[in-house]
Design a protein around this motif. Structure first.
Motif: not given
Length: 413
Positions: A144-147, A149
């Motif tokens: 996901d986007e958190e990963d 980043e």
């Protein structure tokens, strides 16, 4: 195993000057926390080589970044000086009579290799990110986007300047790799409950004076000289970033840390570089304040630099060399290295390469050299003379600063 012959009845000097100083206490068993935060038994030796040497805790724990320095620092002379010099500077902050030394346990090899690399440009980050994501998704995991980043941050840990094209000579010269290595030393104290704890650390930052690079495999090697002013500016910036990162490591968030900048010599230099600046931050501090100049240097004799800066010492070594040539004309010359602090000689190391044809010749030459030392060299600095063949060390003459008579070791095969 080699036997050591002690010549000229200097046995008492060796026993009194070189043997470890003993405390009356026996070895102490203490507890310290290991990686699982569980107490483990350790031993604090009662032996201390001298008041100026740190005691270590047994079993000896090697550095968490063991081996990195040998892969990063190209001049073998710099490896030894960076380590011994950091301990020497640390004594002003961590008293060897009160605290114990341990190799760095917090900066790991994986961590350092990422920090010592080049940073990446935005395009390089995105390319590397896409490849990493593709590899993860092939294993059946979602990203996901958190990963993403988190991966971006990991890809931008390099403390050396980014370049868009490593095959560009112009870009390499304009953005050299300044940082070579980061060395950590830890200092511990024993508590009343018979445990030990970390009370401070020293971190050495090795910076290049000469950046050697290639733009293609097997191609020519180019060099970019890095002046001291630029090296200091970049080194101080890098040190601030290192401090911010170190403060996020469990166990190092609130301890005092001494930082020292080490200026390397060129790869083929016969003498090492030296520390040029130092500073200390108190426990919990996130910002570095003023830096203090470290005026240390290692000088090769004979050399143009030696003649220019320390003419008297160079002339003394030349005279010593000429005296040796009178006795043994078939030698190639004395090689000297002087270690100076604030332009005052602290240690002089002389190496005499010769070809011997018998043990009697070694003993006779060592005796002659011993006499020259007594006649020619003052005793306010440490002196070490190594007499060698191309195969091995034949004898060593050593005198500590302030001692009247040298100690002699003649090695028997």
């Amino acid at each position: 195993m080699k036997k050591v012959l002690l010549w000229l009845a200097i046995t008492l000097l060796i026993l009194s000057g070189c043997a470890p100083s003993l405390n009356n206490n026996e070895d102490e068993v203490v507890e310290k926390e290991n990686d699982t935060k569980q107490p483990e038994k350790s031993i604090v030796p009662s032996y201390q080589l001298s008041d100026e040497n740190y005691r270590t805790i047994l079993p000896y724990r090697t550095s968490s970044s063991r081996g990195v320095i040998t892969n990063q620092v190209m001049n073998r002379m710099d490896i030894g000086e960076m380590e011994t010099g950091l301990r020497r500077l640390s004594k002003a902050y961590y008293d060897p009579e009160k605290y114990f030394f341990e190799e760095g346990q917090y900066l790991t090899s994986d961590m350092l290799y990422k920090w010592l690399d080049r940073n990446l440009t935005k395009d390089q980050v995105e390319d590397a990110l896409n490849k990493r994501v593709e590899q993860i998704e092939k294993s059946g995991k979602e990203v996901d986007e958190e990963d993403k980043e988190a991966i971006r941050k990991e890809l931008q840990l390099g403390l050396n300047p980014a370049i868009a094209d490593d095959e560009s000579k112009k870009q390499q010269k304009e953005n050299p790799k300044y940082l070579t290595h980061i060395l950590e030393h830890n200092f511990l104290k024993k508590n009343e409950d018979n445990t030990v704890e970390l009370i401070g650390a020293s971190i050495g930052i090795a910076m290049k004076s000469d950046y050697a690079f290639q733009t293609e495999i097997g191609g020519p090697t180019y060099h970019k000289k890095i002046d001291k002013k630029t090296m200091l500016k970049k080194g101080k910036q890098i040190t601030q970033t290192v401090l911010e990162r170190v403060r996020k490591i469990d166990g190092m968030s609130d301890i005092p840390i001494m930082f020292a900048l080490y200026r390397e010599e060129e790869q083929g230099s016969p003498v090492p570089g030296s520390y040029v600046a130092k500073t200390q931050v108190s426990g919990g501090d996130m910002t570095i304040g003023d830096w203090e100049t470290v005026n240390e240097e290692n000088i090769l004799f004979p050399s143009d630099e030696g003649e220019k800066k320390y003419y008297d010492q160079q002339q003394l070594i030349n005279d010593f060399s000429n005296k040796i040539q009178e006795y043994f004309p078939n030698y190639v010359g004395v090689i000297g290295e002087g270690f100076y602090v604030n332009e005052e000689l602290q240690k002089l190391t002389l190496e005499i390469p010769l070809e011997f044809f018998g043990k009697g010749e070694v003993i006779g030459f060592t005796q002659y050299t011993y006499g020259l030392i007594q006649e020619m060299f003052q005793n306010y600095y440490e002196l070490e003379v190594k007499i060698k063949t191309n195969k091995q060390m034949e004898s060593v003459i050593y005198r500590d600063a302030g001692d009247k008579d040298p100690v002699v070791h003649i090695f028997d095969k």
